[in-house]
Structures are given as structure tokens and as C-alpha cells.
Design an enzyme around this catalytic site. Structure first.
Site, PDB file in Angstrom:
ATOM      1  N   ASP A 252       0.826  -1.207   0.000  1.00  0.00           N
ATOM      2  CA  ASP A 252       0.000   0.000   0.000  1.00  0.00           C
ATOM      3  C   ASP A 252       0.857   1.252   0.000  1.00  0.00           C
ATOM      4  O   ASP A 252       2.058   1.190   0.185  1.00  0.00           O
ATOM      5  CB  ASP A 252      -0.810   0.043   1.304  1.00  0.00           C
ATOM      6  CG  ASP A 252      -2.052  -0.811   1.218  1.00  0.00           C
ATOM      7  OD1 ASP A 252      -2.267  -1.395   0.160  1.00  0.00           O
ATOM      8  OD2 ASP A 252      -2.777  -0.862   2.224  1.00  0.00           O
ATOM      9  N   LYS A 274      -3.580   3.096  -2.181  1.00  0.00           N
ATOM     10  CA  LYS A 274      -4.881   3.728  -2.351  1.00  0.00           C
ATOM     11  C   LYS A 274      -4.911   5.067  -1.640  1.00  0.00           C
ATOM     12  O   LYS A 274      -4.473   5.170  -0.502  1.00  0.00           O
ATOM     13  CB  LYS A 274      -5.967   2.846  -1.748  1.00  0.00           C
ATOM     14  CG  LYS A 274      -6.330   1.703  -2.632  1.00  0.00           C
ATOM     15  CD  LYS A 274      -7.372   0.841  -1.976  1.00  0.00           C
ATOM     16  CE  LYS A 274      -6.720  -0.172  -1.068  1.00  0.00           C
ATOM     17  NZ  LYS A 274      -7.660  -1.043  -0.407  1.00  0.00           N
ATOM     18  N   MET A 388      -8.878   7.920   9.655  1.00  0.00           N
ATOM     19  CA  MET A 388      -9.293   8.548   8.389  1.00  0.00           C
ATOM     20  C   MET A 388     -10.249   9.717   8.633  1.00  0.00           C
ATOM     21  O   MET A 388     -11.145   9.965   7.828  1.00  0.00           O
ATOM     22  CB  MET A 388      -9.998   7.509   7.483  1.00  0.00           C
ATOM     23  CG  MET A 388      -9.102   6.356   7.111  1.00  0.00           C
ATOM     24  SD  MET A 388      -9.977   5.057   6.227  1.00  0.00           S
ATOM     25  CE  MET A 388     -10.761   4.169   7.550  1.00  0.00           C
TER      26      MET A 388
HETATM   27  N1  SAH Z   1      -4.993  -0.622   9.033  1.00  0.00           N
HETATM   28  C1  SAH Z   1      -4.526   0.647   9.490  1.00  0.00           C
HETATM   29  C2  SAH Z   1      -5.528   1.732   9.246  1.00  0.00           C
HETATM   30  C3  SAH Z   1      -5.804   1.971   7.818  1.00  0.00           C
HETATM   31  S1  SAH Z   1      -6.909   3.311   7.575  1.00  0.00           S
HETATM   32  C4  SAH Z   1      -4.153   0.557  10.963  1.00  0.00           C
HETATM   33  O1  SAH Z   1      -4.395  -0.471  11.604  1.00  0.00           O
HETATM   34  O2  SAH Z   1      -3.601   1.513  11.474  1.00  0.00           O
HETATM   35  C5  SAH Z   1      -5.772   4.640   7.340  1.00  0.00           C
HETATM   36  C6  SAH Z   1      -5.826   5.583   8.509  1.00  0.00           C
HETATM   37  O3  SAH Z   1      -5.014   5.082   9.557  1.00  0.00           O
HETATM   38  C7  SAH Z   1      -5.276   6.937   8.225  1.00  0.00           C
HETATM   39  O4  SAH Z   1      -6.225   7.770   7.615  1.00  0.00           O
HETATM   40  C8  SAH Z   1      -4.936   7.417   9.611  1.00  0.00           C
HETATM   41  O5  SAH Z   1      -6.094   7.838  10.280  1.00  0.00           O
HETATM   42  C9  SAH Z   1      -4.472   6.152  10.269  1.00  0.00           C
HETATM   43  N2  SAH Z   1      -3.003   6.045  10.259  1.00  0.00           N
HETATM   44  C10 SAH Z   1      -2.264   5.094   9.664  1.00  0.00           C
HETATM   45  N3  SAH Z   1      -0.955   5.283   9.916  1.00  0.00           N
HETATM   46  C11 SAH Z   1      -0.866   6.367  10.692  1.00  0.00           C
HETATM   47  C12 SAH Z   1       0.208   7.071  11.301  1.00  0.00           C
HETATM   48  N4  SAH Z   1       1.464   6.668  11.163  1.00  0.00           N
HETATM   49  N5  SAH Z   1      -0.080   8.153  12.043  1.00  0.00           N
HETATM   50  C13 SAH Z   1      -1.341   8.565  12.208  1.00  0.00           C
HETATM   51  N6  SAH Z   1      -2.393   7.934  11.668  1.00  0.00           N
HETATM   52  C14 SAH Z   1      -2.168   6.859  10.922  1.00  0.00           C
END
Ligand code: SAH
Length: 478
Positions: A252, A274, A388
Site C-alpha cells: 500500500d 490507495k 481517516m
Molecule cells: N490498518 C490501518 C488503518 C488503515 S486506515 C491501521 O491499523 O492503522 C488509514 C488511517 O489510519 C489513516 O487515515 C490514519 O487515520 C491512520 N493512520 C495510519 N498510519 C498512521 C500514522 N502513522 N499516524 C497517524 N495515523 C495513521
């Protein structure tokens, strides 16, 4: 090589421990694990040794050591805190021709144990020749991370099939056969705890090999791996191991370069990233891609940010795999709420402030937040984490207040959490949207709402090296 590495069979052999304290207890443990018949000579025993005695694991001679005690022993360990007594043990053992180890005194040792990595029946012992035990322990720690816990089971499986393979697989194919077993689905099944499946696969591999020795075209496997929120150190051992085995890595947008660098150099990398509104590869196509690669016999790592089952559509991807009978494994990752909480110094739960923690999506397919349970999200004494949610931050803060959350309820944004570019913006339900706008916060970012956010002032420990980051963070504190 100053010392000869040997593996000594002490099962049921009489061994002697002189000393009844903690050190003697630690040293006894290893002898007992190897099945020694252990007698401890000491006027008194520490708690652990006393417990061993009560379990019937050791015998006890409640007295001071005498030279006669070493008679008939295979080896003797001196672990008293009295140097003279230890030396007497050494001399008695020497004159009786019995191997001796005086703890922490290399010059009075016929043998040393070194640092040991155990994956029974695999045993790895590391010796620094008595010169640098701390280094030996550091090497041990490294190896502990590299060698999966289930390698012992793998060794046991190999052992149980050795004779069959010898009888059925011709000598010239045998080595490559075992190499295939140890780096393929059989080993993976063992490491995933699926011993029955491993057994079946190994049986199948033997049959295939016998039917057509160069049989190819086996089904590959897909590893759905959570890569964590950014810091590559947050990968699990399992993720790292599978990543390094993969022929293809399908990844991703949110996977940092540092994680990608851990893939095998030869592995093909396929980007299917995405953006929220711009799906560069539709979900159905990604799932199909995984199936196609696996059907070519390839090992496919499907790398996703955070945890694949946490707003990661992991369930959708494996559905097609399951339908097509493609073997897969799911490796959990540190989800960004956990990672950001930890690195920002915001505990997600806290006995005094939050008895629950809710993970919510702040972005939905139809771009409406109507079906979230707002009255519940507005409740006190919990932490609500919006994934998100950046685009909808104003609406999120407004709706929480409409449902009764106080306007000064603490709230934070963590941007690029756990990475060198991490920024934390602290505010409350009233001013957070404006603070985020001023700070030009960009995705990926999490919104955290609840009293625990205030603890950040006390607990912030991660100072990203990014020059603007930490200064920024403090400017945006309340
Ligand atoms: N599967 C992922 C989430 C995917 S949805 C998980 O478990 O974290 C994507 C969202 O995750 C982003 O919009 C943000 O809100 C959050 N996110 C992912 N990585 C991040 C990071 N390093 N810092 C802050 N938010 C993060």
C-alpha cells in the site's frame, strides 16, 4: 578455537551442585532440563531449590561439601559464594577425574555453558570463551529474534519423517527435498501452529516427489501482513520472517520505505496504494492479483499499514483467497491507534480517565457520518480514536458536542505517528479543527478524543528527529 563445543548427554547421570543459593538454583535449572539426576550439597536451600526438592526433582545433602561428595558424579558445579569452598570443590573434582565448573571463574572450569538459545530439540550455545559473556548474551538476544519459537516443532517433524523420506526419496533428490520442506508451506504450516496440516503437506510432498521427482507447479501462499504504523521496528518477528521469504510484495501507499527495505532484494514489488478518493487499483483486482500470484506457486506478502483487520479491508482480501483455496496466513500489526498512543504519550485507557476505547472510522464510502453512534461516542470516561477522520474533523468535533460532549473535552491529532515526522497537535473539541488547519496537518493522521489526551504533556517521550516537528508540537499545546 579455544574451547570444543560438545553436547553432553547427562540424562539420568548423577551430577552435583555445591551451593544452595540463587546462583546454584539458576545453574541447576539447566541440568534438570537436560534430565540430570541432581544432588545439591548445601546446609540450606533457597526458595526455588526448596521447591525443586519438594517436587522430587533434586536430592539434598544438608551439610557442607566434603571431597567424597564428588564420587560417582559425571559433573560438578560449584556455586557457593565462598571462594575457598569453591576451590576445594574444584580440587576434589579434579583428583576424582570429574568435570567441574566453578561459577564465574573461568580458570577453574573444565567446561562453560555459554548463552543458550533453546528451540528444543534445537539448541544453540554461544561461547565467548569466558571473556565477554555480555556480548554472548547480546548475540543470544539477536538469535532469539531471528529463530521462530516453533523451530523446535519443525525439527521434531523432520525427525519423525526422516526414515520415511530416506526410504522413499532417492538420495540425489533428498537434500533439495528437505530444503523445499524447510523453506516452503510445510515449514510455514508448522510455524503457524497448524501441525496437522504440516503433516499432510509433508506426506503429500513425499508422494509427489515419488510420483514425479521434479514435480513443480505447487500452490504458493499469501501472507497478509500488518506492517505497523510507520516505525519499522514495530514489525513483528513473524512479519519480518515472512517478508524475507516472499517472492512478491504487494504493498500500500502507507508502507514506509524503511519497511520495504526489509524485503528480499530479488522480490518483485507491486504497488497497489490507495488514496481515500483515488483507488489506484480496485479492491477486487488486488484480491485477484494475490490469487494469481499464489497460483503461480509464488509466496506473496500482502503488506498493509497498521493492522490489516483494522480498517484495512483485510477481510475482503482474504475472502477471495479462501474461495480459491489459496493458503494464507494473517499476521497482526500494531494498529496506528496503538502506535500513535504509545509514541505520543497518550495511554488509550487509564484507570482514572478512560475505561473503554473505541476505534471508529471518520470516513465512509458514502462520505456520510450519519450511521455512527454519536450519542455513544460522546460519552465520557472513554477514548475515541477516529481513523481517516482528518477531512471530517470539523464535523466530528461538532457532532460530539451536539450529543453532549463538553466543548473543552481534550482532543488531539497525531500526524505520521511513530515516524521521524510525527507531530502531535493538542486541543479540545472546540479549537482542534482550527489548530489542525493552522498547523497544516496532513494524512495520515488520527484524531483522539478523551481526557487521556491531557496526559500527553506528562508522558511525551518520543522526540522525532525531524527538525520542525518537536518545536511545532509544543507551540500547539494548550
Ligand atoms: N490498518 C490501518 C488503518 C488503515 S486506515 C491501521 O491499523 O492503522 C488509514 C488511517 O489510519 C489513516 O487515515 C490514519 O487515520 C491512520 N493512520 C495510519 N498510519 C498512521 C500514522 N502513522 N499516524 C497517524 N495515523 C495513521
Amino acid at each position: 578455537m579455544r574451547y570444543l563445543p560438545i553436547w553432553l548427554d547427562v540424562k539420568d547421570y548423577p551430577c552435583l551442585m555445591v551451593g544452595g543459593g540463587e546462583v546454584a538454583s539458576r545453574k541447576s535449572e539447566m541440568l534438570l532440563k537436560a534430565g540430570a539426576s541432581l544432588t545439591v550439597v548445601a546446609p540450606t536451600l533457597c526458595k526455588n531449590l526448596q521447591a525443586s526438592l519438594e517436587r522430587g526433582d533434586i536430592e539434598h545433602r544438608a551439610k557442607h561439601f566434603e571431597a567424597d561428595d564428588v564420587q560417582g558424579c559425571r559433573l560438578v558445579v560449584a556455586a557457593t559464594d565462598d571462594e575457598c569452598a569453591n576451590r576445594r570443590v574444584y580440587e576434589a573434582a579434579k583428583s576424582a577425574g570429574v568435570m567441574v565448573n566453578v561459577v564465574d571463574t573461568p580458570e577453574l572450569c573444565d567446561y562453560t555453558n555459554g548463552a543458550v538459545v533453546e528451540r528444543d530439540p534445537i539448541t544453540i550455545a554461544i561461547s565467548s570463551g569466558g571473556g565477554a559473556p555480555v556480548l554472548a548474551r547480546a548475540i543470544k538476544a539477536r538469535l532469539e529474534t531471528l529463530i521462530p519459537a516453533a523451530y523446535g516443532q519443525l525439527a521434531a517433524l523432520v525427525k519423525s519423517y526422516r526414515k520415511t523420506v530416506k526410504a522413499r526419496v532417492p538420495f540425489e533428490h533428498r537434500r533439495s527435498f528437505w530444503e523445499g520442506v524447510l523453506s516452503g508451506p510445510v515449514a510455514e504450516a508448522v510455524l503457524a501452529g497448524q501441525t496437522d496440516r504440516a503433516d499432510q503437506l509433508l506426506q503429500q510432498a513425499i508422494d509427489d516427489r515419488v510420483d514425479s521427482p521434479s514435480a513443480d507447479g505447487a500452490m504458493g501462499e499469501v501472507y497478509l501482513i500488518g506492517a505497523g504504523p510507520g516505525d519499522p521496528d514495530l514489525l513483528t518477528f513473524k512479519a519480518l520472517r515472512l517478508l524475507q521469504q516472499a517472492d512478491v510484495v504487494v504493498h500500500d501507499r502507507l508502507i514506509p520505505e524503511a519497511v520495504m527495505n526489509l524485503c528480499r532484494r530479488e522480490a518483485e514489488r507491486v504497488y497497489v496504494g490507495k488514496l481515500a478518493a483515488d483507488h489506484s487499483v480496485p479492491q477486487g483486482e488486488i484480491s485477484q492479483l494475490l490469487v494469481d500470484y499464489a497460483k503461480q506457486g509464488l509466496k506473496v506478502a500482502r503488506l498493509k499499514g497498521g493492522d490489516s483487520f483494522m480498517f484495512g479491508r483485510g477481510g475482503e482480501e482474504i475472502a477471495l483467497l479462501a474461495e480459491n483455496a489459496v493458503p494464507f496466513q494473517v499476521v497482526p500489526g500494531v494498529t496506528s491507534a496503538s502506535g500513535c498512543g504509545a509514541y505520543a504519550g497518550i495511554p488509550l485507557t487509564h484507570r482514572d480517565h478512560a475505561q473503554a476505547c473505541v476505534f471508529v472510522t471518520g470516513h465512509t464510502r458514502d462520505d456520510s457520518l450519519d450511521h455512527l453512534n454519536w450519542p455513544q461516542l460522546a460519552q465520557p470516561r472513554q477514548t475515541v480514536v477516529f481513523y481517516m477522520g482528518l477531512k471530517n474533523i470539523a464535523e466530528i468535533c461538532r457532532r460530539l458536542q451536539e450529543e453532549g460532549a463538553p466543548s473543552d473535552r481534550p482532543a488531539a491529532i497525531v500526524e505520521q505517528g511513530t515516524t521521524p515526522a510525527q507531530r502531535v497537535v493538542i486541543g479540545n473539541l472546540t479549537d482542534l479543527p482550527e489548530r489542525a488547519r493552522k498547523a497544516e496537518v496532513k494524512a495520515p493522521a488520527l484524531i483522539m478524543v478523551g481526557d487521556v489526551v491531557l496526559l500527553q504533556q506528562q508522558f511525551a517521550w518520543f522526540e522525532p528527529s525531524h527538525p520542525g516537528a518537536s518545536a511545532f508540537r509544543f507551540r500547539h499545546k494548550l
